[in-house]
Design a protein around this motif. Structure first.
Motif, short mmCIF file in Angstrom:
data_model
loop_
_atom_site.label_atom_id
_atom_site.label_comp_id
_atom_site.label_asym_id
_atom_site.label_seq_id
_atom_site.Cartn_x
_atom_site.Cartn_y
_atom_site.Cartn_z
N ALA A 172 0.84 -1.20 0.00
CA ALA A 172 0.00 0.00 0.00
C ALA A 172 0.87 1.25 0.00
CB ALA A 172 -0.93 -0.01 1.21
N PHE A 179 2.34 1.61 -3.40
CA PHE A 179 1.32 2.10 -4.33
C PHE A 179 1.20 3.62 -4.25
CE2 PHE A 179 -3.17 3.43 -4.65
CZ PHE A 179 -3.35 3.25 -6.02
N LEU A 204 -0.67 -2.21 -6.53
CA LEU A 204 -2.09 -2.32 -6.18
C LEU A 204 -2.58 -3.75 -6.36
CD1 LEU A 204 -4.73 -0.89 -5.40
CD2 LEU A 204 -5.12 -0.53 -7.84
N THR A 222 0.18 0.36 -10.42
CA THR A 222 -0.74 -0.72 -10.78
C THR A 222 -0.25 -2.07 -10.27
OG1 THR A 222 -1.34 0.50 -12.78
CG2 THR A 222 -1.93 -1.83 -12.71
#
Length: 54
Positions: free
Chosen positions: A17, A20, A36, A33
């Protein structure tokens, strides 16, 4: 062992996270991407195993 696995999965979710968010900050859509999808996969693994109940 389930406690260790839970820690590893939750740590992986947290790290992905953060990666990301950094990917978005660095304006790299490819990295964002990938991180994620990996984080989403780890969430599915965590929920499938019932949160690694002891």
């Amino acid at each position: 062992m389930p406690r260790l696995q839970r820690g590893l999965v939750l740590g992986g979710i947290l790290l992905n996270a953060v990666a990301f968010v950094y990917g978005l900050y660095a304006r790299s859509l490819l990295y964002a991407t990938v991180f994620l999808f990996v984080a989403a996969y780890l969430v599915v693994v965590y929920r499938t195993n019932g949160g690694y109940v002891d």
